[in-house]
Design a protein around this motif. Structure first.
Motif, short mmCIF file in Angstrom:
data_model
loop_
_atom_site.label_atom_id
_atom_site.label_comp_id
_atom_site.label_asym_id
_atom_site.label_seq_id
_atom_site.Cartn_x
_atom_site.Cartn_y
_atom_site.Cartn_z
N HIS A 43 0.84 -1.19 0.00
CA HIS A 43 0.00 0.00 0.00
C HIS A 43 0.87 1.24 0.00
O HIS A 43 1.87 1.31 0.73
N GLY A 44 0.51 2.23 -0.82
CA GLY A 44 1.23 3.49 -0.81
C GLY A 44 0.92 4.26 0.46
O GLY A 44 -0.12 4.07 1.09
N SER A 45 1.82 5.15 0.83
CA SER A 45 1.63 5.91 2.08
C SER A 45 0.43 6.84 1.99
O SER A 45 -0.12 7.24 3.02
N GLY A 46 -0.02 7.17 0.76
CA GLY A 46 -1.19 8.02 0.61
C GLY A 46 -2.48 7.29 0.90
O GLY A 46 -3.54 7.92 1.07
N GLY A 47 -2.44 5.96 0.93
CA GLY A 47 -3.62 5.17 1.26
C GLY A 47 -4.44 4.72 0.08
O GLY A 47 -5.16 3.72 0.15
N ASP A 48 -4.39 5.45 -1.04
CA ASP A 48 -5.22 5.12 -2.19
C ASP A 48 -4.39 4.69 -3.40
O ASP A 48 -4.86 4.72 -4.53
N SER A 49 -3.15 4.29 -3.16
CA SER A 49 -2.29 3.84 -4.26
C SER A 49 -1.58 2.56 -3.86
O SER A 49 -1.55 2.18 -2.68
N LEU A 50 -1.00 1.88 -4.86
CA LEU A 50 -0.10 0.76 -4.61
C LEU A 50 1.32 1.23 -4.90
O LEU A 50 1.56 1.85 -5.95
N ALA A 51 2.23 0.97 -3.99
CA ALA A 51 3.62 1.39 -4.16
C ALA A 51 4.46 0.19 -4.60
O ALA A 51 4.46 -0.84 -3.94
N PHE A 52 5.14 0.34 -5.73
CA PHE A 52 6.04 -0.69 -6.25
C PHE A 52 7.48 -0.25 -5.99
O PHE A 52 7.83 0.90 -6.25
N LYS A 53 8.30 -1.17 -5.52
CA LYS A 53 9.71 -0.86 -5.29
C LYS A 53 10.57 -2.03 -5.74
O LYS A 53 10.47 -3.14 -5.21
N PHE A 54 11.40 -1.79 -6.76
CA PHE A 54 12.29 -2.83 -7.27
C PHE A 54 13.39 -3.14 -6.27
O PHE A 54 13.75 -2.30 -5.44
N ASP A 55 13.93 -4.35 -6.36
CA ASP A 55 15.04 -4.73 -5.49
C ASP A 55 16.31 -3.96 -5.85
O ASP A 55 17.12 -3.64 -4.99
#
Length: 723
Positions: free
Chosen positions: A186-198
């Motif tokens: 979950h993104g910190s904004g609450g209404d998004s998905l957060a993707f983070k590559f290795d």
């Protein structure tokens, strides 16, 4: 630096060594030396088959330039790209560092001067068509949307979800290949998905890799990343039992998924070459154009684009050593950038809408739907460090929101992979979720949309003002007409009654009109123009009657070679493609729903189907793909007696485990493959692998002993002796 790059550097060293050996023998003896067995055996040096290395200290740069000059012309007579030539300089610098030697100062000066001069030569050659152009043209939003539609229409869910991930993340295809559940939260904004590559190409350690916030598109289903990702995980849920990567399977080479995507994307576009050719040069079409296209769209979709640092950070484009430091301050713009990449125009009423979400994520009905839809993808990873429950909940909401579109695709193409999404075959649960639990309004967990710049609200207010001005103009025009009528009526009445006119009548009409105008303005201000949820709910009209109907044995009919046969199966029905063994087992025990002519029908369990019930094409699939494997699974001791009249989802799972254990005992050789590979097998593959001929060829001795005695149909043939 990757090991692959180190190996390539050593290969370039050998290119130079071999060139000097043939053309500059004297320098070959001076500029290189023979490696010892100990040096070649050192794995940290990456020599492998190399038998010589360079003397870096005192290296003659003119010899290096001579090699590059010889290398610059390809076999087809065209020039090699400057970046390829400059890699020889990179290889030498790395070799010197590894050897602990210092290169001469003139090497750096003269080699860089040579590359700069060659770039000019290459530019001139490009004008004359003497270079092989590999650069991909950007794929703009229009062509990208078409590609997504073509992918869904051709039943290629893989290209659909992979392309959307590339677009939203502005990523290279190779980067998407390695994505896993642990990269999504979950993104910190609450209404998004957060993707983070290795890690990234420029940051192999992953120390400075940043999150990329992605948003749903509740307006256009085919453009919705959440919907595509949810469908992919649901359809492939069995494969997630032993892995958490989205695309890479066990025992497959890294990057295989990216290669498959590029190949399938090119084939898809070739089928629609005429339409694609209107957007770009087909000779310059490549998957990399998606990454370029999303970057271009982010910078040009509006006159108030996100910060350039946000675009550069998401696309992993370097802006120089100094500016790269400020990437960490680009996150505020990343939310806005994420919204732009949903392809909802900033001026649209839905641009700042919240994604579909649940009124209460902990509700038992939501939990039931979550387990039904995602199966092993949920249960196998709950409680782990990368527990995907929250992410899958988010994806499920978009799947329910766009369920009408999913059902529409299945109705158009009955064998669509969407037909393997279990939730779509439970209309009662789907209806309850949509009517009682799904919302687009703010909730305690999701109070306001993130990533919305102030000008969006200002545009909304300006639009409201514009509407008020239009209404005011209409009201003033109406006022003129009303005044004329009122005056004429008053004059007529007074003339008839008293022979004069009374201004009070005129004032009364004016007051009435003023009240009417106030009510109209208030209506506009209270209207759902600002309410994205209301607009979305209007767009999400039900096109399919969700009332479940049970077909009579002769409800439908089909024609085969001039003969019409009555059946309980709609004539447009087709067995779903890419059905896994678990989803097929569910249909074998429970049947499935099927939309025909706008009505939802509950088809009988597939174990009750006979060839005469379906069309000739489906008959072949039933006998060759479905019946062999599932009839064999039904042989599991005591299973048939356990099947209840009303099959529950728990029984589907229990019986599947029981039948699978039976298969493991009789076909050991099949289960030597990794679990995620087995879970991806289609029904046709399973039915082939349990054939007697396959077991005799590949099975273990125990497998062969478990085979029943041969019959006249499967007895091994012997060649008759000639007389």
């Amino acid at each position: 630096m990757k090991d692959k790059t180190r190996k390539e550097h050593r290969n370039r060293h050998m290119h130079m060594v071999n060139f000097w050996k043939e053309d500059y023998v004297e320098y070959f003896e001076q500029g290189t030396y023979l490696l010892t067995d100990e040096q070649k055996a050192d794995p940290t040096k990456y020599y492998f088959k190399n038998d010589r290395d360079l003397h870096y200290q005192g290296l003659n740069v003119k010899m290096v330039i001579a090699h590059c000059s010889n290398k610059k012309i390809k076999a087809n007579g065209k020039l090699i790209s400057p970046s390829d030539l400059s890699k020889y300089g990179d290889a030498i610098k790395w070799g010197a560092t590894t050897a602990g030697e210092v290169l001469p100062t003139e090497f750096h000066v003269e080699f860089e001067s040579f590359i700069a001069s060659y770039k000019k030569e290459y530019s001139e050659a490009k004008k004359e068509g003497k270079v092989d152009e590999k650069a991909a043209d950007p794929i703009n939003a229009g062509l990208f949307a078409l590609i997504l539609q073509w992918a869904v229409a051709s039943l290629n869910i893989f290209v659909w979800v992979y392309a959307l991930l590339m677009w939203h993340l502005m990523a290279r295809s190779i980067s998407i290949s390695s994505l896993g559940l642990h990269n999504i939260k979950h993104g910190s904004g609450g209404d998004s998905l957060a993707f983070k590559f290795d890690n990234s190409k420029m940051d192999q350690s992953g120390e400075f890799v940043q999150e990329k916030n992605c948003y749903a598109n509740p307006k256009e289903a085919v453009l919705c990343l959440y919907l595509a990702l949810g469908c992919w995980i649901s359809i492939k849920s069995e494969e997630f039992e032993t892995r958490e990567t989205l695309f890479e399977k066990s025992n497959t080479k890294k990057g295989t998924a990216a290669q498959n995507f590029c190949r399938q994307l090119s084939a898809l576009v070739k089928k629609h070459a005429a339409a694609a050719g209107k957007f770009l040069r087909l000779s310059r079409f490549h998957a990399h154009g998606i990454r370029k296209g999303s970057g271009t769209h982010a910078s040009s979709a509006t006159t108030v684009p996100p910060q350039f640092t946000s675009v550069a950070a998401r696309g992993e484009w370097s802006m120089g050593k100094i500016l790269d430091i400020y990437f960490q301050f680009a996150m505020g713009g990343d939310y806005y950038l994420g919204r732009l990449l949903t392809l909802i125009p900033p001026e649209d009423k839905l641009f700042d809408s919240l994604p579909p979400h649940w009124k209460n994520q902990e509700d038992p009905t939501v939990a039931e739907a979550l387990k039904l839809t995602f199966g092993k993808a949920l249960t196998s990873h709950q409680g782990t460090a990368h527990d995907p429950t929250g992410t899958l909940c988010f994806l499920l909401a978009s799947m329910v929101h766009h369920s009408s579109w999913l059902l529409e695709q299945v109705e158009k193409e009955p064998k669509h992979p969407f037909s393997n999404i279990p939730l779509l075959h439970n209309p009662d649960l789907l209806k309850e979720l949509k009517e009682k639990h799904l919302t687009l309004e703010p909730t305690e967990d999701m109070k306001a949309p993130s990533g919305v710049p102030p000008f969006v609200k200002h545009n909304r207010l300006l639009d409201n003002c514009h509407q008020l001005l239009v209404l005011n103009g209409e009201a003033v025009s109406k006022l003129r007409d009303d005044i004329k009528v009122a005056v004429a009526d008053a004059v007529d009445e007074k003339v008839a009654a008293e022979g004069g006119v009374n201004g009070a009548i005129l004032a009364e009409q004016m007051e009435k009109l003023k009240t009417d105008m106030r009510e109209m303005v208030g209506e506009i201000l209270r209207s759902p123009a600002n309410n994205a949820a209301a607009v979305l709910q209007c767009d999400q009209s039900e096109q399919v009657d969700s009332t479940i109907r049970i077909p009579e044995p002769t409800q439908f009919s089909y024609t085969n070679k001039g003969t019409t046969r009555a059946t309980c199966i709609p004539p447009t029905f087709e067995f779903p493609s890419e059905t896994t063994r678990f989803e097929g087992w569910r249909k074998w025990l429970c049947g499935q729903t099927f939309v025909y002519e706008g009505c939802t029908w509950q088809l009988p369990p597939f174990r009750h189907l006979k060839g005469i019930h379906v069309t000739l094409k489906n008959r072949s699939i039933l006998h060759n793909e479905w019946k062999p494997i599932f009839n064999k699974m039904m042989e599991a001791p005591g299973l048939v007696e356990q099947i209840p009249e009303q099959v529950t989802d728990d029984f589907v799972h229990h019986s599947f485990e029981l039948a699978t254990q039976f298969l493991k005992e009789r076909y050991t050789y099949i289960f030597k493959q990794p679990q995620d590979i087995l879970s991806g097998y289609a029904l046709g593959t399973w039915s082939k692998k349990i054939k007697r001929s396959e077991v005799e060829k590949y099975g273990t001795e125990g497998d062969k002993q478990n085979l029943p005695p041969p019959t006249a149909l499967n007895k091994k043939r012997t060649q008759k002796e000639s007389s």
